[in-house]
Design a protein around this motif. Structure first.
Motif, PDB file in Angstrom:
ATOM      1  N   PRO A   1      52.664  26.832  18.873  1.00  0.00           N
ATOM      2  CA  PRO A   1      51.693  26.874  19.989  1.00  0.00           C
ATOM      3  C   PRO A   1      50.435  26.068  19.718  1.00  0.00           C
ATOM      4  N   ILE A   2      50.110  25.869  18.437  1.00  0.00           N
ATOM      5  CA  ILE A   2      48.880  25.125  18.135  1.00  0.00           C
ATOM      6  C   ILE A   2      49.059  23.659  18.533  1.00  0.00           C
ATOM      7  N   GLN A   3      50.222  23.117  18.130  1.00  0.00           N
ATOM      8  CA  GLN A   3      50.503  21.725  18.479  1.00  0.00           C
ATOM      9  C   GLN A   3      50.610  21.581  20.004  1.00  0.00           C
ATOM     10  N   TYR A   4      51.261  22.577  20.608  1.00  0.00           N
ATOM     11  CA  TYR A   4      51.428  22.589  22.059  1.00  0.00           C
ATOM     12  C   TYR A   4      50.052  22.551  22.747  1.00  0.00           C
ATOM     13  N   GLY A   5      49.163  23.436  22.274  1.00  0.00           N
ATOM     14  CA  GLY A   5      47.817  23.514  22.854  1.00  0.00           C
ATOM     15  C   GLY A   5      47.020  22.237  22.607  1.00  0.00           C
ATOM     16  N   TYR A   6      47.161  21.725  21.398  1.00  0.00           N
ATOM     17  CA  TYR A   6      46.398  20.522  21.010  1.00  0.00           C
ATOM     18  C   TYR A   6      46.796  19.343  21.901  1.00  0.00           C
ATOM     19  N   ILE A   7      48.122  19.234  22.146  1.00  0.00           N
ATOM     20  CA  ILE A   7      48.603  18.121  22.969  1.00  0.00           C
ATOM     21  C   ILE A   7      48.129  18.287  24.419  1.00  0.00           C
ATOM     22  N   TRP A   8      48.268  19.502  24.968  1.00  0.00           N
ATOM     23  CA  TRP A   8      47.847  19.707  26.365  1.00  0.00           C
ATOM     24  C   TRP A   8      46.334  19.522  26.527  1.00  0.00           C
ATOM     25  N   GLU A   9      45.593  19.968  25.521  1.00  0.00           N
ATOM     26  CA  GLU A   9      44.136  19.777  25.607  1.00  0.00           C
ATOM     27  C   GLU A   9      43.805  18.279  25.574  1.00  0.00           C
TER      28      GLU A   9
ATOM     29  N   GLY B   1      50.835   9.849  18.987  1.00  0.00           N
ATOM     30  CA  GLY B   1      51.097  10.072  17.564  1.00  0.00           C
ATOM     31  C   GLY B   1      51.885  11.355  17.346  1.00  0.00           C
ATOM     32  N   PHE B   2      51.488  12.424  18.021  1.00  0.00           N
ATOM     33  CA  PHE B   2      52.212  13.705  17.914  1.00  0.00           C
ATOM     34  C   PHE B   2      53.660  13.523  18.387  1.00  0.00           C
ATOM     35  N   TYR B   3      53.818  12.767  19.487  1.00  0.00           N
ATOM     36  CA  TYR B   3      55.156  12.547  20.038  1.00  0.00           C
ATOM     37  C   TYR B   3      56.001  11.720  19.061  1.00  0.00           C
ATOM     38  N   LEU B   4      55.398  10.647  18.539  1.00  0.00           N
ATOM     39  CA  LEU B   4      56.137   9.757  17.635  1.00  0.00           C
ATOM     40  C   LEU B   4      56.524  10.444  16.331  1.00  0.00           C
ATOM     41  N   SER B   5      55.699  11.406  15.914  1.00  0.00           N
ATOM     42  CA  SER B   5      55.996  12.076  14.642  1.00  0.00           C
ATOM     43  C   SER B   5      57.332  12.812  14.716  1.00  0.00           C
ATOM     44  N   LYS B   6      57.732  13.211  15.934  1.00  0.00           N
ATOM     45  CA  LYS B   6      59.030  13.874  16.085  1.00  0.00           C
ATOM     46  C   LYS B   6      60.158  12.840  16.077  1.00  0.00           C
ATOM     47  N   LYS B   7      59.868  11.680  16.641  1.00  0.00           N
ATOM     48  CA  LYS B   7      60.906  10.656  16.785  1.00  0.00           C
ATOM     49  C   LYS B   7      61.097   9.821  15.508  1.00  0.00           C
TER      50      LYS B   7
ATOM     51  N   ALA C   1      44.254   6.234  16.412  1.00  0.00           N
ATOM     52  CA  ALA C   1      44.531   7.566  16.941  1.00  0.00           C
ATOM     53  C   ALA C   1      46.004   7.912  16.784  1.00  0.00           C
ATOM     54  N   VAL C   2      46.892   6.928  17.015  1.00  0.00           N
ATOM     55  CA  VAL C   2      48.333   7.178  16.846  1.00  0.00           C
ATOM     56  C   VAL C   2      48.600   7.616  15.406  1.00  0.00           C
ATOM     57  N   LEU C   3      47.998   6.883  14.466  1.00  0.00           N
ATOM     58  CA  LEU C   3      48.186   7.228  13.055  1.00  0.00           C
ATOM     59  C   LEU C   3      47.658   8.626  12.751  1.00  0.00           C
ATOM     60  N   GLU C   4      46.475   8.914  13.289  1.00  0.00           N
ATOM     61  CA  GLU C   4      45.908  10.247  13.047  1.00  0.00           C
ATOM     62  C   GLU C   4      46.825  11.310  13.637  1.00  0.00           C
ATOM     63  N   GLY C   5      47.334  11.055  14.842  1.00  0.00           N
ATOM     64  CA  GLY C   5      48.235  12.001  15.498  1.00  0.00           C
ATOM     65  C   GLY C   5      49.467  12.258  14.651  1.00  0.00           C
ATOM     66  N   MET C   6      50.067  11.195  14.120  1.00  0.00           N
ATOM     67  CA  MET C   6      51.292  11.353  13.323  1.00  0.00           C
ATOM     68  C   MET C   6      51.003  12.120  12.038  1.00  0.00           C
ATOM     69  N   ILE C   7      49.859  11.812  11.424  1.00  0.00           N
ATOM     70  CA  ILE C   7      49.500  12.509  10.173  1.00  0.00           C
ATOM     71  C   ILE C   7      49.186  13.977  10.456  1.00  0.00           C
TER      72      ILE C   7
ATOM     73  N   LEU D   1      49.879  19.753  10.355  1.00  0.00           N
ATOM     74  CA  LEU D   1      49.774  20.979  11.163  1.00  0.00           C
ATOM     75  C   LEU D   1      51.065  21.792  11.072  1.00  0.00           C
ATOM     76  N   ALA D   2      52.202  21.081  11.120  1.00  0.00           N
ATOM     77  CA  ALA D   2      53.486  21.777  11.036  1.00  0.00           C
ATOM     78  C   ALA D   2      53.561  22.562   9.725  1.00  0.00           C
ATOM     79  N   GLU D   3      53.088  21.918   8.661  1.00  0.00           N
ATOM     80  CA  GLU D   3      53.077  22.554   7.339  1.00  0.00           C
ATOM     81  C   GLU D   3      52.170  23.795   7.347  1.00  0.00           C
TER      82      GLU D   3
END
Lengths: 366, 695
Positions: free
Chosen positions: B138-146, B578-584, B622-628, B633-635
């Motif tokens: 939910p944190i990642q979910y919230g962070y992305i929607w925000e 970045g968050f999206y790409l980290s999954k892909k 920002a993309v790099l920060e998002g991926m990192i 965050l997942a960890e």
């Protein structure tokens, strides 16, 4: 790993702390024992030069920033250390009734016993001796410079000269011996005794009466009004040629009632011949966002002073609003000025050329 | 409404409110105190710091719908209230109307203005995360929607700013918020509550005018107009008009004292100036003096139309509203004289007009050998302090780099004269001879002799002709630092961070930062220090980079504040991407960090880029920060579960806040861009070592 990181972190902090707290090297100061102070118990001293009357423990420096208690003795830190020496027209001081059209050698050291947030010379008044490298200039050297630049007088000006009292007194004594004139441009923040002693060597003074309320003085200058009024009266008693300057600051000291009360006081205590300059304020030092005084406000102040029958009223730092001198008897123009420039003088041995009326001030022989 | 839809909508709303409030408050504060890049960085950092504190508090509050509703509703009202309080707060804390705003006062005003809103924003994020029950994280979910909310907010705000005032936009935001609440709760109460806000909206201009006019005690506010570069307020007292640019008094009518003493000295430096370019200073009466010299054409160049509208029309005068650098790069005109009478370089925006790059551009626009460039700069009337000497010496040196002949005339502001030819003079006899036909009350032989007397000239010359002074340039804005030192010495000599040695300053900064991190670590319920440090430092690094990009943009283009919405929206877009790409893309953390490092080094070597690249780089970082962040965050979520919400948001905001202070306030102005980028690269390297060794 964590233990190692914490250790590293603490070591880095200690290292950085060492750099941060390393002190700056101290400078050498030239000291001259001050006049007018009282020794107190436990190596304390009280400076009696100005109304601040700072009580200082060993090592402490007074409010003016230039007088220090060193082992129970008070020293001036700025004797022989002028930071500004310029040749100015005497009209710039402003002195309109003292040798008009002549040049004056103007000098100042750093420091001031007031903290006016609109100070025009804040670079001088708010600086401290330890911040500036200055060469020693002996009193004799000042006399020499005055002559070299064909100046008729020496002005102690820009900041409050009281704070370099000892230096000023020595120069003034030498100037008298050399038949040079001396001028004091002051905010009047000095005690009676030192003032009376100094007055013997000063020919003319322009005294700032910055406002006519204690509230204004305390809010804008950190000083008080009453000592300034006392100084003006003493200077007049000591027969200095005096002129008064009132810097009119919008919404600070421009209340017409206050201006009228001030004019009444001048007339009553000093007489209606004392020249009064209303100067236009321009944003300066920390009072940067206040607009310059509207000309209308200055005209109103001028009208009030004239209504109170003051004979010589001027408006400064603006164009040709009120810069000429008129004979109070016949009303004719006797000194025609254009800014700091004298166009014409119609005076004969200090009297109006047209009607013979004696004009307040000191003027050159024709 | 389902939990997922409701919460995504609330996160979205939070993002929109956050971006709108942040942008509008920042713009208002900057205009209220004529803020420079340092004040911008302080304000933004304080905002982020308060959000960080808020998110820690939010972690402790029970997540109930009623509490969330109450806080969301309070947020809107607080934003409106705080906005209206800004002029009052400044007057209240700074009782002497017209006095400079000092750093402590500025800090407290900003603090008082931002605290309630920023704290609430911080509190709401973990609360909303805790009520989100549908997502795996939910944190990642919230962070992305925000973040999506912030992007949307940016787009909406950019559109609204063209048609509505700041106050009106905030009222519209409240109405929008109430509509969302109605859709969520289906209660008529929220619709009824909208009505009074429509009434306020109708009278908003009048309400704001009444409150805003309070700022100008003893003056009548005649007009207040916004442009991309700032706000021009015109006031009057008696017959005198006063012009305030971004809250700072820049000119007034009835000022012949200044105009005569300055302009005539400038005009006598050319035998027959026919074509003149005036950059700034058109409202201070100089134009009237220039016209006495019978020029064929005077081009008045100002940033905003609103300033030029104040000038009377004349066939000789051409008005151009454009950024001076852009104008000079594009114009084919050549000039006999270019007069630059601007405020001191107290911001990077203004610093551009005191650089060797700008001077070189002016030189290209000279008509012939005798053409003259004039610039003005603060002086001490009778004595120059160390700060003023440094400032003047830097400009002197910079001019010398470009022009063969440079002279100075001391005045209220020092007048710098530069030319390729030898007609320049500050000899009183020469000036008296040349100026006979133009003598007036404040320009005559007495004034000339007073300004140019031998003692005065020699005194200044001996101080500013120093060899060890560095020339001012885009990349190394030394004059900007000199002006900050001067500003700070006026405010309070004891509170002068710009006067201490560079090493001391850097050491103190890092000690304080270290202590803050140490303190923060004690507050967080964490067992993964390297991971947390990773989140913290990547936010610090990338926010600092964003500031550097904004500052670069300001230096080269000059309207960064206007573009700040696009920078922020672009950054958030990159973050979501970045968050999206980290999954892909399963890239290793090490590789991501290294790419980040390469990009920093690229910036180090190639600072000058077309505008488009600034935005591209901004998104890339920002993309790099998002991926990192997604990886870290997942960890964090795996080990701490929902308790990670508050601490993650806190670390992210706190890192950015500290980055803003360290780089935006201290390192950038003191050390310049390249050294700051070097330090940033070093922090990133240390970060790589710590995070890599732990994972």
């Amino acid at each position: 790993m964590h233990f190692f990181m914490k250790k590293l972190f603490i070591l880095a902090l200690i290292f950085l702390l060492t750099i941060a707290v390393s002190s700056d090297k101290k400078d050498n100061r030239t000291l001259k024992e001050a006049q007018y102070y009282t020794k107190l118990k436990k190596n304390y001293v009280r400076c009696d030069l100005c109304p601040n009357r700072c009580v200082l423990k060993n090592g402490e420096i007074g409010d003016c920033g230039v007088r220090q208690n060193v082992d129970g003795k008070l020293y001036s830190l700025v004797y022989g250390k002028p930071v500004a020496i310029h040749v100015d027209p005497i009209e710039k001081k402003p002195l309109y009734h003292f040798l008009p059209g002549t040049k004056v050698l103007s000098l100042a050291t750093v420091g001031c016993n007031l903290r006016c947030n609109f100070c025009q010379n804040w670079t001088i008044s708010q600086s401290r001796p330890e911040e500036i490298e200055t060469e020693y200039v002996a009193a004799e050297e000042i006399i020499k410079l005055t002559k070299e630049h064909n100046c008729e007088s020496i002005a102690f000006t820009y900041t409050e000269p009281t704070i370099f009292y000892e230096y000023m007194l020595d120069i003034a004594k030498l100037a008298k011996a050399e038949s040079l004139q001396t001028v004091l441009v002051t905010c009047g923040y000095i005690n009676e005794k030192p003032l009376r002693k100094l007055a013997k060597y000063i020919d003319a003074a322009n005294i700032d009466l910055k406002g006519y309320s204690e509230d204004f003085y305390q809010t804008y200058t950190t000083g008080n009004l009453q000592p300034v009024l006392n100084t003006i009266k003493i200077a007049a008693e000591e027969e200095m040629m005096i002129e008064i300057t009132n810097l009119v600051i919008p919404e600070a000291n421009d209340d017409p009632r206050q201006i009228r009360t001030m004019c009444k006081w001048i007339k009553q205590e000093l007489g209606k011949d004392i020249p009064l300059h209303f100067s236009r304020f321009f944003p300066n030092y920390r009072l940067q966002n206040k607009p310059p005084t509207p000309l209308e406000t200055l005209r109103n102040a001028y009208e009030i002073a004239k209504e109170e029958s003051l004979n010589y009223v001027y408006i400064g730092n603006v164009g040709a609003l009120a810069e000429d001198t008129f004979c109070p008897n016949c009303g004719k123009k006797i000194i025609d000025r254009s800014g700091f420039q004298i166009e014409e003088i119609h005076l004969n041995e200090g009297c109006c050329e047209f009607c013979g009326q004696k004009i307040y001030g000191k003027f050159q022989e024709k | 409404m389902g939990n997922s839809r409701k919460n995504s909508l609330l996160f979205l709303l939070l993002g929109i409110i956050s971006l709108s409030a942040q942008t509008i408050f920042l713009r208002e504060l900057m205009m209220a105190v004529n803020g420079n890049e340092i004040i911008f960085a302080i304000t933004l950092s304080l905002w982020l710091f308060l959000i960080a504190i808020g998110s820690l508090i939010g972690n402790k509050i029970p997540a109930k719908n009623s509490i969330i509703t109450l806080l969301m509703m309070s947020l809107n009202f607080l934003i409106l209230l705080q906005f209206l309080l800004i002029p009052y707060l400044i007057n209240l804390i700074n009782p002497l109307n017209g006095e400079m705003v000092s750093i402590p006062i500025l800090f407290f005003t900003t603090f008082a203005t931002l605290t309630p809103v920023a704290l609430l924003l911080g509190i709401l994020f973990p609360l909303l995360c805790k009520t989100t029950i549908i997502s795996a994280n939910p944190i990642q979910y919230g962070y992305i929607w925000e973040s999506i909310g912030i992007i949307l907010g940016g787009i909406i705000l950019a559109l609204l700013l063209n048609f509505f005032s700041h106050f009106q936009i905030l009222i519209l935001l409240t109405i929008f918020n109430l509509i969302v609440f109605y859709l969520w709760k289906r209660r008529l109460f929220y619709l009824i509550l909208i009505l009074p806000f429509f009434v306020v909206l109708f009278f908003s201009n009048k309400i704001f005018w009444e409150i805003y006019a309070e700022k100008y005690e003893g003056q009548k506010l005649l007009s207040s107009q916004n442009s991309v570069y700032g706000r021009l307020d015109i006031t009057s007292c008696h017959d005198q008009k006063n012009y305030f640019w971004n809250g700072e008094l820049t000119a007034n009518s009835e000022n012949e004292f200044y105009a005569q003493q300055m302009t005539n000295f400038m005009m006598l430096q050319h035998p027959a100036p026919k074509k003149i370019l005036m950059i700034g200073g058109v409202l201070n009466g100089s134009l009237r003096e220039i016209q006495k010299y019978d020029p064929e054409e005077v081009i008045c160049l100002e940033l905003a139309d609103q300033i030029l509208d104040q000038l009377p029309n004349s066939p000789q005068v051409k008005k151009v509203a454009e950024d001076p650098l852009r104008y000079l790069r594009s114009t084919k005109e050549k000039f006999d004289m270019v007069i630059c009478d601007l405020p001191d370089p107290s911001s990077l925006q203004l610093n551009r007009f005191y650089t060797k790059e700008f001077f070189a551009l002016i030189k290209q626009k000279f008509n012939n050998e005798q053409s003259v460039f004039v610039s003005t700069l603060s002086s001490g009337t009778n004595f120059m302090t160390k700060e003023i000497i440094n400032l003047n010496a830097s400009i002197f040196k910079t001019l010398k780099k470009v022009f063969s002949n440079v002279q100075l005339i001391p005045s209220q502001k020092n007048i710098f004269l530069a030319s390729k030819g030898n007609y320049l003079s500050n000899d009183p006899e020469v000036l008296i001879q040349r100026g006979k036909a133009f003598f007036d009350i404040w320009f005559n032989p007495v004034v000339i002799n007073e300004k140019c007397n031998e003692l005065r000239l020699e005194n200044i010359r001996s101080k500013i002709e120093e060899e060890n002074i560095v020339a001012n340039s885009f990349a190394l804005p030394v004059v900007y630092l000199n002006t900050l030192q001067l500003w700070s010495s006026k405010l309070d000599p004891k509170f002068d961070i710009f006067r201490v040695s560079h090493w001391k300053l850097i050491a103190t900064t890092f000690i304080l930062s270290g202590l803050l991190i140490f303190f923060l670590q004690m507050l967080l319920p964490t067992n993964n220090i390297p991971g947390d440090l990773g989140i913290f430092s990547i936010s610090l690094i990338n926010f600092s980079l964003q500031l550097i990009l904004v500052n670069y943009f300001q230096i080269y283009f000059g309207y960064a504040y206007f573009m700040i919405i696009f920078f922020t929206s672009g950054f958030m877009t990159g973050l979501v991407l970045g968050f999206y790409l980290s999954k892909k893309m399963k890239l290793s953390l090490k590789l991501l960090f290294l790419i980040n490092l390469i990009l920093i080094l690229f910036l180090f070597f190639v600072p000058k880029l077309p505008a488009f690249f600034y935005f591209l780089l901004n998104i890339l970082f920002a993309v790099l920060e998002g991926m990192i962040l997604a990886r870290l965050l997942a960890e964090k979520f795996r080990s701490e579960k929902l308790a990670a919400a508050g601490s993650f948001y806190c670390l992210d905001s706190f890192g950015a806040a500290l980055g803003g202070i360290i780089f935006g306030v201290i390192l950038l102005p003191v050390l310049g861009f390249q050294f700051s980028l070097l330090i940033l690269s070093m922090i990133l390297l240390i970060n790589i070592i710590i995070v890599m060794n732990s994972s």
